[in-house]
Design an enzyme around this catalytic site. Sequence first.
Site, PDB file in Angstrom:
ATOM      1  N   ASN A   1      -0.139  -9.467   4.831  1.00 41.77           N
ATOM      2  CA  ASN A   1      -0.188  -8.020   5.022  1.00 41.77           C
ATOM      3  C   ASN A   1      -0.053  -7.327   3.673  1.00 41.77           C
ATOM      4  OD1 ASN A   1      -0.343  -5.584   6.347  1.00 41.77           O
ATOM      5  ND2 ASN A   1       1.462  -5.886   7.602  1.00 41.77           N
ATOM      6  N   HIS A  29      -5.778  -1.201  11.689  1.00 43.42           N
ATOM      7  CA  HIS A  29      -5.210  -1.821  10.491  1.00 43.42           C
ATOM      8  C   HIS A  29      -6.022  -3.053  10.118  1.00 43.42           C
ATOM      9  CE1 HIS A  29      -2.089  -2.457   7.553  1.00 43.42           C
ATOM     10  NE2 HIS A  29      -1.719  -3.629   8.043  1.00 43.42           N
ATOM     11  N   GLN A  32       0.811  -1.216   0.000  1.00 44.11           N
ATOM     12  CA  GLN A  32       0.000   0.000   0.000  1.00 44.11           C
ATOM     13  C   GLN A  32       0.843   1.263   0.000  1.00 44.11           C
ATOM     14  OE1 GLN A  32      -1.491  -1.207   4.075  1.00 44.11           O
ATOM     15  NE2 GLN A  32      -1.602   1.016   4.325  1.00 44.11           N
ATOM     16  N   CYS A  62      -4.973   0.033   3.683  1.00 40.81           N
ATOM     17  CA  CYS A  62      -4.864  -1.374   4.095  1.00 40.81           C
ATOM     18  C   CYS A  62      -6.187  -2.121   3.949  1.00 40.81           C
ATOM     19  CB  CYS A  62      -4.367  -1.470   5.529  1.00 40.81           C
ATOM     20  SG  CYS A  62      -5.582  -0.936   6.771  1.00 40.81           S
TER      21      CYS A  62
END
Length: 442
Positions: free
Chosen positions: A384, A362, A66, A72
């Site tokens: 992630n 997040h 990102q 996110c």
Amino acid sequence: MPSLKTETLKKWTSEVLSNPTLSLAATVAVNADVQETLLRRESRIANTTDVFSHVVEPLGAPITNQKSSGRCWLFAATNVLRIELMKKYNIEKLQLSPSFLFFYDKLEKSNFFLENIVKTADEDVDSRIVQHLLTDPISDGGQFGMIQNILEKYGLVPNDIFPDTFNTTQSNRVNELVVTLLHQYAQELREAKKAGKDTAALKEEQMQRVHQLLTIFLGTPLGPNDEFDWEFTDKDKKFHRIKTTPLKFYKDVIGFDATQTVSLLNDPRNDYERVIHIDRLGNVVGAPEVHYLNVDIDVLANKAIEQIKENKAVFFGTHTPIYHHNPTGIIDTKLWDYKSIGFDPKQSKADRLRYHESLMTHAMAFVGVHLDEDGKPVRWKVENSWGEERGSKGYYTLTHDFFKEFVYQVVVDKKQIPEYADALKTEPITLPPWDPCGALAM
């Protein structure tokens, strides 16, 4: 309230320096990063592993990044969705477009903000609600409910159709310019409303200028019904071409229905098996505002495990970067020996929310879980969106101890929770937009 006395400070300093453990800690802490020096070997060994009893196949590829943006939640959602598409079409690598969702989210958030400004025009500008609305009207962050709204209205496209621009990866400048306009527009709308003028026509003019700025900085995305060709080669080197539109790509090609998902929340301050609604938190005017079903933390874990066992990745929201170690990719409350320096917080999860010590910041995707011999979760495999340079080539190991304390949300299929059908119909508990559960994942 009495002030601190210098004699008291002298006494406290003496006590620190006379304690061998604290004195050693002070020597180390002033010369090195305690994030590295206080790492507990036992926890590091236990969690530096890529062994999980259940892993989603195939794993998404490539690892996404990102960059310097708060997207996110959009990456987590598209990373979850792409796995289904990769399985369906036998694709080795695929990325869906967070930037497509990002453009329309910014546009809709601007309109949502201005609409709420009109609705609160009778409130004093210094009131808490108006000041809250003015604080961060088009945050990069968001929640899964907002993704539902964008998907249903605009659809989705592959990343090749609408790739990143400089300003989607570094969004500060475009945010500054749009927010500056929105603050001016808020004043104009409030004054027009009080003068009895037509705010609808004024707002449309304002939104046209916002759209213009977003188009200049973020690019021109397809409309929801504009046709495009999705061309790709599968693992067997077979070429495919699918003519579709963003809405058809989302609904027919991916075959996903965001309206049939539920965001499960763990907020121990409020009653379980109740709907939690966050007032004035949303993006599309007329679409549902952000809401959750509040349940016990074990329900979040069990439902996530069920979905992983069905070979589906799981969108989740957590507190980041607390207890995260990027070099190893370990997320664990026991990874650092903070007790040795006298740091031993005692607040419960509920109290951390009450005192704004913790909140959901997040979003990522669970793509695996390791269960012990009794079927209980020990650790989770996390994908992630920070690139391959962080974590273990982009993946993290999250312990279940951390899950219980700092995971707040998982998104599951509605069909997985038939036992909560009645709970979903309960009168919502409405929390103010500044509540910690109204935080946006970035």
